[in-house]
Scaffold this motif. Structure first.
Motif, PDB file in Angstrom:
ATOM      1  N   ASP A  52       0.828  -1.209   0.000  1.00 54.83           N
ATOM      2  CA  ASP A  52       0.000   0.000   0.000  1.00 54.83           C
ATOM      3  C   ASP A  52       0.858   1.254   0.000  1.00 54.83           C
ATOM      4  O   ASP A  52       0.606   2.212  -0.744  1.00 54.83           O
ATOM      5  CB  ASP A  52      -0.935   0.007   1.209  1.00 54.83           C
ATOM      6  N   ALA A  53       1.897   1.272   0.824  1.00 48.51           N
ATOM      7  CA  ALA A  53       2.765   2.451   0.907  1.00 48.51           C
ATOM      8  C   ALA A  53       3.516   2.681  -0.399  1.00 48.51           C
ATOM      9  O   ALA A  53       3.738   3.834  -0.804  1.00 48.51           O
ATOM     10  CB  ALA A  53       3.746   2.289   2.061  1.00 48.51           C
ATOM     11  N   ALA A  54       3.898   1.608  -1.077  1.00 46.27           N
ATOM     12  CA  ALA A  54       4.656   1.745  -2.324  1.00 46.27           C
ATOM     13  C   ALA A  54       3.849   2.426  -3.415  1.00 46.27           C
ATOM     14  O   ALA A  54       4.409   3.057  -4.316  1.00 46.27           O
ATOM     15  CB  ALA A  54       5.126   0.375  -2.797  1.00 46.27           C
ATOM     16  N   TYR A  55       2.513   2.303  -3.345  1.00 44.00           N
ATOM     17  CA  TYR A  55       1.656   2.867  -4.383  1.00 44.00           C
ATOM     18  C   TYR A  55       0.845   4.069  -3.899  1.00 44.00           C
ATOM     19  O   TYR A  55      -0.001   4.584  -4.637  1.00 44.00           O
ATOM     20  CB  TYR A  55       0.727   1.778  -4.933  1.00 44.00           C
ATOM     21  N   ASP A  56       1.108   4.509  -2.691  1.00 47.01           N
ATOM     22  CA  ASP A  56       0.441   5.713  -2.169  1.00 47.01           C
ATOM     23  C   ASP A  56       1.419   6.403  -1.227  1.00 47.01           C
ATOM     24  O   ASP A  56       1.227   6.440  -0.007  1.00 47.01           O
ATOM     25  CB  ASP A  56      -0.862   5.343  -1.449  1.00 47.01           C
ATOM     26  N   ASP A  57       2.478   6.967  -1.798  1.00 46.24           N
ATOM     27  CA  ASP A  57       3.589   7.497  -1.023  1.00 46.24           C
ATOM     28  C   ASP A  57       3.214   8.771  -0.286  1.00 46.24           C
ATOM     29  O   ASP A  57       2.291   9.501  -0.675  1.00 46.24           O
ATOM     30  CB  ASP A  57       4.780   7.774  -1.938  1.00 46.24           C
ATOM     31  N   ALA A  58       3.945   9.057   0.776  1.00 45.31           N
ATOM     32  CA  ALA A  58       3.662  10.203   1.629  1.00 45.31           C
ATOM     33  C   ALA A  58       3.850  11.534   0.906  1.00 45.31           C
ATOM     34  O   ALA A  58       3.168  12.520   1.206  1.00 45.31           O
ATOM     35  CB  ALA A  58       4.554  10.154   2.876  1.00 45.31           C
TER      36      ALA A  58
END
Length: 324
Positions: free
Chosen positions: A215-221
């Motif tokens: 999830d983090a890889a495709y919705d970065d901060a």
């Protein structure tokens, strides 16, 4: 009415009021593909249209984000196993890279494998691919570089200068996961036909891992992936004359565990209409445009997919954490 690929067509794409219906766009054209995708019950846009010049630039930025593990992991695999890969490549080979983009990965392989005589980058973004080819020629002047501007999933006319050489395919990244499984098998069959009998294909495959990592890889901060996703609408506005309000859509990405894939969507934040190609396309609040899938595999799940397309897994290389 049914779309050519079997999806029922929505009735919320409305022709111009008070006038004749606009002519049907050519099948397979940018406009035709966009109108077809936006006419489905689940609106879709093909991820192949992400990569205009700005989209290519943004994706290159994504690959350097701390959350986006695939690129740095694959680079490490290429560095660690470059010599082993080189031993599999026949002397004088022509290496065809499908969807080439940045030359960062291919540089590692080319330096590990001096037995490659010709590099054929294939990409839809002509301006980007020519710029990368020029930089690569300056760094590797003895390498023959023959760029081809084309959609690698379609019929490709290869440069005559490389036709008598053994061929090796290079398809890094996790692009194979962007295709539905049967379409992925069809693409691998297409590569086999293009490369010829007994050929080698070096393929990147992203592995299943913790959902929070995906999830983090495709919705970065930093929101770079969000800008990349929204740039598709900006491109449709610019090239097709649409009037998408980018501020009225937001990026959403999540891991669909049941289907073992990341899904990327653009979510309409309000009820709205968009004009495109003489048609009016309606969106409800919360309705999404599905822009990309990225399937994740295990070694056990990918081997049968390759086999259905006529490929044998000759060698397999991964990183210590088995991310890729």
């Amino acid at each position: 009415m049914t779309a050519p690929d079997g999806y029922p067509v929505r009735r919320d794409i409305v022709d111009r009021p008070g006038g004749a219906a606009p002519p049907a766009p050519r099948a397979g054209s940018f406009l035709g593909d966009v109108l077809l995708g936006l006419s489905r019950p689940q609106k879709t846009l093909s991820p192949k249209y992400f990569y205009d010049l700005e989209g290519s630039r943004l994706f290159d930025e994504i690959t350097r984000l701390p959350e986006y593990y695939p690129t740095r992991t694959e680079l490490a695999i290429l560095r660690d196993h470059g010599r082993a890969l080189a031993h599999l490549i026949p002397p004088g080979a022509a290496l065809l890279e499908f969807g080439s983009g940045s030359t960062e990965k291919i540089r590692i392989l080319l330096r590990s494998a001096p037995n490659i005589s010709t590099y054929v980058p294939i990409d839809v973004s002509g301006e980007f691919i020519e710029g990368e080819a020029a930089r690569l020629r300056a760094d590797l002047p003895d390498l023959e570089i023959l760029p081809v501007v084309a959609d690698f999933a379609q019929t490709i006319s290869l440069p005559p200068a490389m036709l008598d050489r053994p061929r090796v395919g290079f398809f890094p990244g996790s692009t194979i996961g962007n295709f539905e499984p049967e379409d992925a098998a069809a693409l691998l069959r297409h590569f086999a036909q293009l490369l010829g009998p007994g050929s080698l294909l070096i393929l990147g495959v992203d592995l299943v891992k913790a959902p929070e990592v995906l999830d983090a890889a495709y919705d970065d901060a930093a929101g770079v992936t969000a800008r990349f996703n929204l740039n598709l609408l900006a491109r449709i506005n610019r090239e097709l004359g649409a009037d998408f309000d980018l501020a009225a859509f937001r990026h959403r990405a999540f891991f669909n565990r049941e289907r073992s894939r990341i899904e990327m969507h653009l979510v309409s934040t309000r009820r709205q209409s968009v004009r495109l190609g003489g048609r009016l396309i309606r969106f409800e609040s919360g309705e999404t445009i599905h822009t990309e899938n990225s399937y994740k595999f295990t070694r056990a799940s990918f081997a049968p997919l390759a086999a259905r397309a006529g490929w044998d897994v000759a060698e397999s290389f991964t990183d210590p954490a088995e991310l890729f």
